[in-house]
Each structure stands twice: as structure tokens, then as C-alpha cells.
Enzyme design. Structure first.
Site, PDB file in Angstrom:
ATOM      1  N   THR A 169       0.824  -1.205   0.000  1.00  0.00           N
ATOM      2  CA  THR A 169       0.000   0.000   0.000  1.00  0.00           C
ATOM      3  C   THR A 169       0.861   1.259   0.000  1.00  0.00           C
ATOM      4  OG1 THR A 169      -1.454  -1.325   1.378  1.00  0.00           O
ATOM      5  CG2 THR A 169      -2.067   0.949   1.056  1.00  0.00           C
TER       6      THR A 169
ATOM      7  N   ARG B 187       7.845  -2.918   3.006  1.00  0.00           N
ATOM      8  CA  ARG B 187       8.027  -3.099   4.450  1.00  0.00           C
ATOM      9  C   ARG B 187       8.477  -4.508   4.718  1.00  0.00           C
ATOM     10  NH1 ARG B 187       2.923   0.415   6.751  1.00  0.00           N
ATOM     11  NH2 ARG B 187       3.481   2.178   5.466  1.00  0.00           N
TER      12      ARG B 187
ATOM     13  N   SER C  13       5.918   3.296   8.872  1.00  0.00           N
ATOM     14  CA  SER C  13       4.726   3.988   9.380  1.00  0.00           C
ATOM     15  C   SER C  13       4.367   3.595  10.808  1.00  0.00           C
ATOM     16  CB  SER C  13       3.566   3.746   8.422  1.00  0.00           C
ATOM     17  OG  SER C  13       2.521   4.619   8.728  1.00  0.00           O
ATOM     18  N   HIS C  14       3.159   3.044  10.973  1.00  0.00           N
ATOM     19  CA  HIS C  14       2.665   2.724  12.310  1.00  0.00           C
ATOM     20  C   HIS C  14       3.197   1.380  12.819  1.00  0.00           C
ATOM     21  CE1 HIS C  14       0.238   1.055   9.189  1.00  0.00           C
ATOM     22  NE2 HIS C  14      -0.140   0.099  10.026  1.00  0.00           N
TER      23      HIS C  14
ATOM     24  N   LYS D 231      10.037   3.905   1.070  1.00  0.00           N
ATOM     25  CA  LYS D 231       9.097   4.220  -0.011  1.00  0.00           C
ATOM     26  C   LYS D 231       9.638   5.352  -0.860  1.00  0.00           C
ATOM     27  CE  LYS D 231       6.157   6.726   3.320  1.00  0.00           C
ATOM     28  NZ  LYS D 231       4.828   6.987   3.849  1.00  0.00           N
TER      29      LYS D 231
ATOM     30  N   ASP E   8       1.163   9.062  14.001  1.00  0.00           N
ATOM     31  CA  ASP E   8       1.834   7.762  13.901  1.00  0.00           C
ATOM     32  C   ASP E   8       3.336   7.895  13.665  1.00  0.00           C
ATOM     33  OD1 ASP E   8       1.719   8.643  11.269  1.00  0.00           O
ATOM     34  OD2 ASP E   8       1.588   6.615  10.460  1.00  0.00           O
TER      35      ASP E   8
ATOM     36  N   ASP F 208       5.416   7.915  11.112  1.00  0.00           N
ATOM     37  CA  ASP F 208       5.963   8.854  10.134  1.00  0.00           C
ATOM     38  C   ASP F 208       5.150  10.137  10.006  1.00  0.00           C
ATOM     39  OD1 ASP F 208       3.876   7.357   9.022  1.00  0.00           O
ATOM     40  OD2 ASP F 208       4.638   7.614   6.989  1.00  0.00           O
TER      41      ASP F 208
ATOM     42  N   ASP G 266       1.956  10.820   9.270  1.00  0.00           N
ATOM     43  CA  ASP G 266       0.920  11.096   8.279  1.00  0.00           C
ATOM     44  C   ASP G 266      -0.485  10.738   8.762  1.00  0.00           C
ATOM     45  OD1 ASP G 266       1.293   8.379   8.136  1.00  0.00           O
ATOM     46  OD2 ASP G 266       1.724   8.295   5.989  1.00  0.00           O
ATOM     47  N   ARG G 267      -0.592  10.055   9.895  1.00  0.00           N
ATOM     48  CA  ARG G 267      -1.928   9.711  10.403  1.00  0.00           C
ATOM     49  C   ARG G 267      -2.309  10.605  11.575  1.00  0.00           C
ATOM     50  NH1 ARG G 267      -2.919   3.229  10.380  1.00  0.00           N
ATOM     51  NH2 ARG G 267      -1.997   2.829   8.340  1.00  0.00           N
TER      52      ARG G 267
ATOM     53  N   THR H  81      -7.742   1.708  -1.388  1.00  0.00           N
ATOM     54  CA  THR H  81      -6.961   2.034  -0.202  1.00  0.00           C
ATOM     55  C   THR H  81      -5.546   2.465  -0.584  1.00  0.00           C
ATOM     56  OG1 THR H  81      -8.230   0.533   1.167  1.00  0.00           O
ATOM     57  CG2 THR H  81      -5.982   0.979   1.879  1.00  0.00           C
TER      58      THR H  81
ATOM     59  N   GLU I  55      -8.977   8.560   4.723  1.00  0.00           N
ATOM     60  CA  GLU I  55      -9.109   7.120   4.843  1.00  0.00           C
ATOM     61  C   GLU I  55      -9.579   6.772   6.255  1.00  0.00           C
ATOM     62  OE1 GLU I  55      -6.340   4.557   2.399  1.00  0.00           O
ATOM     63  OE2 GLU I  55      -4.947   5.992   3.278  1.00  0.00           O
TER      64      GLU I  55
ATOM     65  N   SER J  49      -8.386   4.672   8.093  1.00  0.00           N
ATOM     66  CA  SER J  49      -7.252   4.280   8.931  1.00  0.00           C
ATOM     67  C   SER J  49      -6.557   5.482   9.555  1.00  0.00           C
ATOM     68  CB  SER J  49      -6.269   3.492   8.079  1.00  0.00           C
ATOM     69  OG  SER J  49      -5.922   4.245   6.921  1.00  0.00           O
TER      70      SER J  49
ATOM     71  N   LYS K 118      -1.037  12.024   3.163  1.00  0.00           N
ATOM     72  CA  LYS K 118      -1.874  12.363   4.295  1.00  0.00           C
ATOM     73  C   LYS K 118      -0.995  13.066   5.319  1.00  0.00           C
ATOM     74  CE  LYS K 118      -1.739   7.564   6.005  1.00  0.00           C
ATOM     75  NZ  LYS K 118      -1.311   6.650   4.929  1.00  0.00           N
TER      76      LYS K 118
END
Ligand code: VG1
Ligand code: CO
Length: 541
Positions: free
Chosen positions: A16, A20, A111-112, A124, A275, A277, A279-280, A342, A361, A363, A374
Site C-alpha cells: 500500500t 516493508r 509507518s505505524h 518508499k 503515527d 511517520d 501522516d496519520r 486504499t 481514509e 485508517s 496524508k
């Protein structure tokens, strides 16, 4: 400069958002090098290009950056712009790429997912628009991992990532920049900082949980130093290579200490978390958790209260599993509402084409056309701007949303580390049933439509198939089934449950009871227990 002979790697198709893997896999001899070279090859080389490089500070971040820089130099890059200490949040990278008109960027993050020697690492690539690599680029990178024979790397000592300013590796320039400054300036240009400062000065209280991850320095600088939130507003604000041993995923499970504060005695007015990185975002008022889908709906309804969005929104987009709350708001505003697969990469074309202004999203990802990722802190600041303008509480804003548009009760159930064959068998079973479902009754619910989501990009015409199974029932219920694309072990089954309620006296129920019927139907339809042996989900958000 050195050209090293090497072999194809089990690169696995990036998911996504990027590749990872367990940290130990990335640390295998030549693994990172092979993936970085495959990335460079997949974007037709980096000769004379400028790249932005930074990560979320997790274990292996700094060592990996040194390798990436020496490889960029050996591959002929003109310049790398690197966050001080190797730190840059995902939205800050996206912004820097755009601001400096760089050709792309590399973000080191899973990320998370937890970080550390026994946890996860990731890499990424983002393109010149600041957004995640498109499907086409991702496919090219993946293809290179299966055929790579050599990689190039410059010899030399590590450079000092702490010292702001310019250095050289061979003929490539390396510029170390303050990770926060440009991002903070962008935020100041979007929101009414004076109003938010006045809100804090009036006694408004907040807690922001940076979860020992990348947003700590950003939140200290913006919330406390610039906007005047009390010292101590930011908790867990120093990035740690293992995220303090935690799981930097901003949801009620992993940000439980923040939830306890927000539901306890003397809870502050507003709480938020971000989170790994950055972005959330998670939003929670005093005793009032806001689902990410509802947050997107509220932000869509009220964005015009912030200077950057005062002329209204061109349109909005949500990922398919995200609840349809925002659709109802968009309809009442008379603006377009797009449904994408997604992952943030699908929003890029819509944003670039000016078709949408906000995206989100389920999430906990929300963002706008200010970058192409995001953006956790951006969402928090937009909420603060709205709270400062309306003087309403979070709970009031939610009650207002629900009474105007109805409430989309929503929950996601995750079953983690399921054996891949079993998870695939469950999905295959569902897929086989789809053609005969419409009109049938499952438990107490009648199926309206049943299909597997495929997306035709309205901008470039590309088609993305197999993006999740969705079953819509009469009466406003829906269930979506998908397998995660970000895990590093086995398969993760995600079941997304939704139930729209418009009766005024049913707007304040417990979500579990509102979702009971659709949950039962989901379990019956998927035969989850029979197919996988699982009964209860690991994580419910
Ligand atoms: C998850 C989320 C998805 C998000 C992705 C990357 O993907 O569900 O909405 O875009 O993570 O977010 P999946 O395939 O595991 O469901 V992040 O903050 O990890 O870059
Ligand atoms: Co993230």
C-alpha cells in the site's frame, strides 16, 4: 565509486505504501542496497536529479540514510536534501519535494508498524509531485528487484547528519536542513494561527501524543512554541528508535494512555495523536472519540472556516472502505465525492487535476492539496482552527454532524498474522459467492449489491482491480473485506463494518450494538471461523 555484483532479491511487490520488511531482512548483506538500486533503476536513474531523503527515526534510519546517500552519489545524483539527524515526517518530505522542485524523495519508515532490531523497517519512493509512487512506477521498481545484477555505491566515511548546511559526497551536494521549519511555515500559511493562539490563551487545553515518533519536534515547535499551548501539551515528544517499545499507531488501542486522559477526570478539551511517520491522526474530544471517517466528514463540512479553504472545496475523495459519512456531506455541499482504492497514491491524480481538495481514509489518514500525502498535524491544526472559529466542543460538532446528516456507525476488525493460504481461501470463497448475493438475505439483512471493487482512474484512465469485496445491504449497512498490503508477516484480514442511522433517538448508541447485525452477517458470509479458525479480531478500531 564502486560497482558491486549482486543477485536478485526477494523484494516482494511494494504494498500500500512502499516496501516493508522485518528490520533484519533490510539489514541482510546487500538487501537495502539492492532495493535502493532497483528503485533508482525503476525511475530511469537519478543522474543529475535532486532527491529529498529522511525518515521517522526508527532503528536503522541513520545507517540506511548513509548508504542511500553514497548510492545516490555513485548513481550521479546532483543533490540530496536531508532532514537534520535523518528526521523528516512523510508530509514534510512531500512538502520539501514540492517546495524545492526536487525530482523525488525516499522516505525511511514502516509507518505505524513498531521499530527496532526485531521489528519493522520500510522504504518508499515519492515522485516529483510529492506523492507515493504510482502503480506503474511501483511495478517497474519491483521488476528490477527480480533481475538486478549490480549496484553502485561511493566509498567514503559517513557524513555528519546533525550539522545543518552543505557537504559533498564525490560530486553530489548534500544539504542538511531543519526538518520542521519549512513545514511549520506551510501550516502557518493555511490556518489562522492568531485565532488558534487566542483559543489557547483563553484557557483551551489539549494533549498531543507523538507516540515517541517523528511528530514530536513538529508538535513542540508548532503547538507549544508557536501557538502557545501549555508546556506538556505534547506527550512522548522525543523520537525514539523503538518508539519507546510501543506501537506508533494512533487508534484507541495503541494510544490508550491518551484515551484514558481524554475519558478521565479533568480531561482536556482536545486530544490528538499521530503515527510513526506523521501522516496519520487520531482526534478525540473530552469523552468523545471521533472515528477517522467522521473526522473527514466534519472537516469537509467546516473546512471553509480555515483561510486556505475559505472559498470552499473542489471536491473530496475517500478510500472505498472509509465510511460513507463524507458522501452525505459532499452531497449537501453540492461537490464531487470520489471513491478510490486504499492507499494515498490513488488520491494524487485527483489532487493534481484539481478535482478534489480534501481526502481521507478510515485508517486515520486525512489530507488536502497542500501536499500529496496524508498529514497528521495538518488535520489536528484544521480541527483546532474549526474549534477556534465555532467555539463548540468536539462532542457538539459530532452531534451536529449526526443530526444533520445521520450517523454512520463504523468499526474495523483486524485479524493479524493469519496464514496466507487460509486468508486467501476466505477471500476466494467470498468472491465465488458474489454473483448470487444480490437480493438474498443474510441473517437479518437483505443484500442490495455485492461486488469486488475495481477503480478506473478518471484522470489517467488506468484500472486497478481486486481492491476489496464490498457488500451493501438495504437500510444503510455495508461490509467490506480486504487483505492488508502493509503487514510483514502472514496475512492481515480487515473487515470494515458500517451502519447508517438517521432516527434522532438512535444517534448516541454504543457502536457495537449499532453494528451487531452487520457484524453477524459479515461472519456468516465470510465463514471466517470455519475458513481460518479465528473467532475474535486482534484489533478493533
Ligand atoms: C493501511 C491502511 C491504509 C493506509 C496504509 C498506509 O494499509 O489500511 O488506509 O493507506 O496502511 O498508511 P493496509 O493495506 O495495511 O490496509 V501508513 O500511515 O502505514 O503509510
Ligand atoms: Co504513516
Amino acid at each position: 565509486m564502486q560497482t558491486v555484483r549482486t543477485d536478485p532479491i526477494d523484494g516482494q511487490k511494494p504494498g500500500t505504501s512502499g516496501l516493508r520488511k522485518k528490520t533484519a531482512v533490510f539489514k541482510r548483506p546487500r538487501y537495502l542496497e539492492n532495493y535502493v538500486q532497483s528503485t533508482f533503476d525503476g525511475i530511469d536513474g537519478v543522474q543529475n536529479k535532486t532527491l529529498v531523503v529522511g525518515g521517522d527515526g526508527r532503528f536503522f534510519n541513520d545507517a540506511a540514510i548513509q548508504i542511500i546517500l553514497r548510492m545516490a552519489a555513485a548513481n550521479g545524483a546532483a543533490k540530496c536534501i536531508v532532514g537534520q539527524g535523518g528526521i523528516l515526517s512523510t508530509p514534510a518530505v512531500s512538502h520539501l519535494i514540492r517546495l524545492r522542485k526536487a525530482d523525488g524523495g525516499l522516505i525511511l519508515s514502516a509507518s505505524h508498524n513498531p521499530g527496532g532490531p526485531d521489528a519493522d523497517f520500510g522504504l518508499k519512493y515519492n515522485g516529483a509531485n510529492g506523492g507515493p509512487a504510482t502503480e506503474t512506477v511501483t511495478d517497474k521498481i519491483f521488476a528490477r528487484t527480480t533481475e538486478i545484477e549490480t549496484y553502485r555505491i561511493a566509498a567514503g566515511d559517513d557524513i555528519d547528519l546533525e550539522r545543518i548546511g552543505d557537504t559533498q559526497i564525490g560530486s553530489m551536494q548534500v544539504e542538511i536542513v531543519d526538518p520542521v521549519a519549512d513545514y511549520a511555515e506551510l501550516m502557518g500559511s493555511l490556518f489562522d494561527f492568531a485565532k488558534i493562539r487566542a483559543l489557547f490563551a483563553s484557557g483551551f487545553t489539549m494533549r498531543f501524543d507523538a507516540m515517541h515518533a517523528v511528530t514530536g519536534p513538529y508538535a513542540h515547535a508548532i503547538l507549544e512554541d508557536t501557538l502557545g499551548a501549555a508546556k506538556g501539551t505534547v506527550m512522548n515528544g522525543v523520537p525514539s528508535p523503538t518508539f519507546g517499545g510501543g506501537h506508533p499507531d494512533p487508534n484507541p488501542i495503541w494510544a490508550k494512555s491518551l484515551m484514558d486522559i481524554m475519558y478521565g477526570a479533568d480531561a482536556p478539551d482536545f486530544g490528538a495523536a499521530s503515527d510513526g511517520d506523521g501522516d496519520r491522526n487520531m482526534i478525540v474530544g473530552r469523552g468523545a472519540y471521533v472515528t477517522p471517517s467522521d473526522s473527514l466528514a466534519v472537516l469537509t463540512a467546516k473546512a471553509h472556516l480555515a483561510p486556505a479553504y475559505k472559498d470552499g472545496l473542489a471536491g473530496v475523495a475517500r478510500s472505498m472502505p472509509t465510511s460513507r459519512a463524507v458522501d452525505r456531506v459532499a452531497e449537501s455541499l453540492g461537490i464531487g465525492c470520489f471513491e478510490t482504492p486504499t492507499g494515498w497514491k490513488f488520491f494524487g491524480n485527483l489532487l493534481d487535476a484539481g478535482k478534489v481538495t480534501l481526502c481521507g481514509e478510515e485508517s486515520a489518514g486525512t489530507g488536502s492539496d497542500h501536499v500529496r500525502e496524508k498529514d497528521g498535524l495538518w488535520a489536528v491544526l484544521l480541527w483546532l482552527n474549526i474549534l477556534a472559529e465555532t467555539k463548540l466542543s468536539v462532542a457538539d460538532l459530532m452531534a451536529d454532524l449526526w443530526s444533520t446528516h445521520g450517523r454512520c456507525y463504523y468499526s474495523r476488525h483486524d485479524y493479524e498474522e493469519v496464514e496466507s493460504e487460509k486468508a486467501n481461501a476466505m477471500v476466494d470463497g467470498l468472491r465465488a459467492k458474489l454473483p448470487s448475493l444480490a437480493g438474498s438475505t443474510i441473517g437479518k439483512l437483505r443484500v442490495e449489491t455485492a461486488d469486488e471493487f475495481a477503480y478506473d482512474d478518471p484522470v489517467d484512465g488506468s484500472r486497478s482491480s481486486n481492491q476489496g469485496i464490498r457488500i451493501v445491504f438495504k437500510g444503510g449497512a455495508r461490509v467490506v473485506f480486504r487483505l492488508s498490503g502493509t503487514g510483514t508477516q502472514g496475512a492481515t484480514i480487515r473487515i470494515y463494518l458500517e451502519q447508517l442511522v438517521t432516527d434522532a433517538d438512535r444517534l448516541h448508541m454504543e457502536p457495537e450494538s449499532a453494528l451487531e447485525m452487520v457484524r453477524a452477517a459479515a461472519l456468516q458470509l465470510s465463514e471466517l471461523t470455519a475458513k481460518t479458525g479465528w473467532v475474535d479480531p486482534d484489533v478493533v478500531t
